[in-house]
Design a protein around this motif. Structure first.
Motif, mmCIF file in Angstrom:
data_model
loop_
_atom_site.group_PDB
_atom_site.id
_atom_site.type_symbol
_atom_site.label_atom_id
_atom_site.label_comp_id
_atom_site.label_asym_id
_atom_site.label_seq_id
_atom_site.Cartn_x
_atom_site.Cartn_y
_atom_site.Cartn_z
ATOM 1 N N ILE A 113 -15.204 -3.735 -2.798
ATOM 2 C CA ILE A 113 -15.225 -3.528 -4.241
ATOM 3 C C ILE A 113 -16.402 -2.641 -4.653
ATOM 4 C CG2 ILE A 113 -15.300 -4.700 -6.480
ATOM 5 C CD1 ILE A 113 -12.747 -5.199 -4.821
ATOM 6 N N GLN A 114 -17.533 -2.794 -3.997
ATOM 7 C CA GLN A 114 -18.695 -1.978 -4.341
ATOM 8 C C GLN A 114 -18.446 -0.505 -4.021
ATOM 9 O OE1 GLN A 114 -22.337 -3.282 -2.584
ATOM 10 N NE2 GLN A 114 -23.595 -1.874 -3.784
ATOM 11 N N ALA A 115 -17.772 -0.241 -2.915
ATOM 12 C CA ALA A 115 -17.437 1.151 -2.579
ATOM 13 C C ALA A 115 -16.476 1.741 -3.603
ATOM 14 C CB ALA A 115 -16.824 1.222 -1.187
ATOM 15 N N ALA A 116 -15.545 0.934 -4.090
ATOM 16 C CA ALA A 116 -14.623 1.413 -5.118
ATOM 17 C C ALA A 116 -15.372 1.744 -6.403
ATOM 18 C CB ALA A 116 -13.551 0.362 -5.385
ATOM 19 N N TRP B 114 -9.452 7.016 -3.114
ATOM 20 C CA TRP B 114 -10.689 6.358 -2.679
ATOM 21 C C TRP B 114 -10.771 4.944 -3.271
ATOM 22 C CZ3 TRP B 114 -14.795 8.112 0.357
ATOM 23 C CH2 TRP B 114 -15.912 7.296 0.367
ATOM 24 N N ILE B 115 -10.506 4.844 -4.556
ATOM 25 C CA ILE B 115 -10.593 3.544 -5.221
ATOM 26 C C ILE B 115 -9.537 2.591 -4.676
ATOM 27 C CG2 ILE B 115 -10.318 2.377 -7.449
ATOM 28 C CD1 ILE B 115 -11.473 4.962 -8.713
ATOM 29 N N MET C 167 0.824 -1.201 0.000
ATOM 30 C CA MET C 167 0.000 0.000 0.000
ATOM 31 C C MET C 167 0.862 1.256 0.000
ATOM 32 S SD MET C 167 -3.181 0.326 -0.185
ATOM 33 C CE MET C 167 -4.306 1.647 -0.199
ATOM 34 N N THR C 168 2.020 1.168 0.612
ATOM 35 C CA THR C 168 2.925 2.314 0.628
ATOM 36 C C THR C 168 3.350 2.695 -0.782
ATOM 37 O OG1 THR C 168 3.738 1.620 2.788
ATOM 38 C CG2 THR C 168 5.083 3.197 1.582
ATOM 39 N N ILE C 169 3.576 1.694 -1.604
ATOM 40 C CA ILE C 169 3.976 1.961 -2.989
ATOM 41 C C ILE C 169 2.860 2.701 -3.726
ATOM 42 C CG2 ILE C 169 4.543 0.871 -5.193
ATOM 43 C CD1 ILE C 169 5.998 -1.279 -3.583
ATOM 44 N N PHE C 170 1.608 2.328 -3.441
ATOM 45 C CA PHE C 170 0.473 3.010 -4.075
ATOM 46 C C PHE C 170 0.468 4.488 -3.717
ATOM 47 C CE2 PHE C 170 -3.899 4.583 -3.605
ATOM 48 C CZ PHE C 170 -4.291 4.539 -4.934
ATOM 49 N N TRP C 171 0.670 4.818 -2.447
ATOM 50 C CA TRP C 171 0.640 6.220 -2.029
ATOM 51 C C TRP C 171 1.816 6.991 -2.615
ATOM 52 C CZ3 TRP C 171 -3.916 7.342 -0.835
ATOM 53 C CH2 TRP C 171 -4.722 6.469 -0.113
ATOM 54 N N MET C 172 2.972 6.319 -2.731
ATOM 55 C CA MET C 172 4.115 6.982 -3.354
ATOM 56 C C MET C 172 3.843 7.238 -4.841
ATOM 57 S SD MET C 172 7.245 5.026 -1.435
ATOM 58 C CE MET C 172 8.475 5.763 -2.477
ATOM 59 N N LEU C 173 3.262 6.272 -5.521
ATOM 60 C CA LEU C 173 2.923 6.460 -6.938
ATOM 61 C C LEU C 173 1.877 7.546 -7.123
ATOM 62 C CD1 LEU C 173 2.871 2.795 -8.266
ATOM 63 C CD2 LEU C 173 4.560 4.568 -8.730
ATOM 64 N N LEU D 82 -15.768 5.429 -8.014
ATOM 65 C CA LEU D 82 -15.378 5.703 -9.393
ATOM 66 C C LEU D 82 -16.523 6.357 -10.150
ATOM 67 C CD1 LEU D 82 -13.351 5.426 -11.722
ATOM 68 C CD2 LEU D 82 -14.323 3.175 -12.159
ATOM 69 N N LEU D 83 -17.727 5.884 -9.931
ATOM 70 C CA LEU D 83 -18.884 6.431 -10.628
ATOM 71 C C LEU D 83 -19.148 7.883 -10.223
ATOM 72 C CD1 LEU D 83 -21.275 5.760 -12.523
ATOM 73 C CD2 LEU D 83 -22.564 5.196 -10.471
ATOM 74 N N ILE D 84 -19.195 8.147 -8.936
ATOM 75 C CA ILE D 84 -19.549 9.493 -8.460
ATOM 76 C C ILE D 84 -18.378 10.457 -8.592
ATOM 77 C CG2 ILE D 84 -20.231 10.818 -6.429
ATOM 78 C CD1 ILE D 84 -21.810 8.274 -5.567
ATOM 79 N N PHE D 85 -17.260 10.113 -7.972
ATOM 80 C CA PHE D 85 -16.111 11.024 -7.994
ATOM 81 C C PHE D 85 -15.484 11.100 -9.374
ATOM 82 C CE2 PHE D 85 -15.874 9.440 -3.444
ATOM 83 C CZ PHE D 85 -16.616 10.497 -2.961
ATOM 84 N N GLY D 86 -15.535 10.008 -10.125
ATOM 85 C CA GLY D 86 -15.003 10.022 -11.485
ATOM 86 C C GLY D 86 -15.808 10.916 -12.411
ATOM 87 N N ALA D 87 -17.134 10.941 -12.218
ATOM 88 C CA ALA D 87 -17.976 11.817 -13.042
ATOM 89 C C ALA D 87 -17.672 13.283 -12.744
ATOM 90 C CB ALA D 87 -19.445 11.518 -12.793
#
Length: 100
Positions: free
Chosen positions: A60-63, A50-51, A1-7, A67-72
């Motif tokens: 997975i449903q929250a992701a 968030w995703i 998860m640390t790599i994700f935040w760094m990316l 994606l649907l709400i914040f992505g729009a």
């Protein structure tokens, strides 16, 4: 998860750098455009965070809903930002260019 935040941080910095190289050097960026670009970058980072965190927690449903709400909302922000930064010419500007 640390790599994700760094990316995610690297992605945010590279976005700001791209905007600076693409627009500021040519003198097209005003303060308002910088603010709108910054909001777009932060909203995009929030959407990805968030995703990523939802998937890491097994929600997975929250992701998908994020994606649907914040992505729009991100899509609308990016379109407005691109329009204001003249990447996509508006119809009025295109008609004036054809008339000249």
């Amino acid at each position: 998860m640390t790599i994700f935040w760094m990316l995610l941080g690297v992605l945010m910095v590279s976005s700001v750098w791209f905007i600076y190289l693409k627009f500021q050097i040519t003198g097209k960026m005003s303060v308002g455009r910088w603010i709108l670009s910054g909001i777009s970058i932060l909203w995009g980072a929030f959407t990805l965070a968030w995703i990523g965190s939802s998937i890491a927690e097994g929600e997975i449903q929250a992701a998908g809903m994020g994606l649907l709400i914040f992505g729009a909302i991100l899509l609308v922000l990016v379109i407005v930002t691109v329009r204001l930064n003249s990447l996509i010419p508006s119809k009025k500007k295109a008609n004036k260019a054809e008339a000249a």
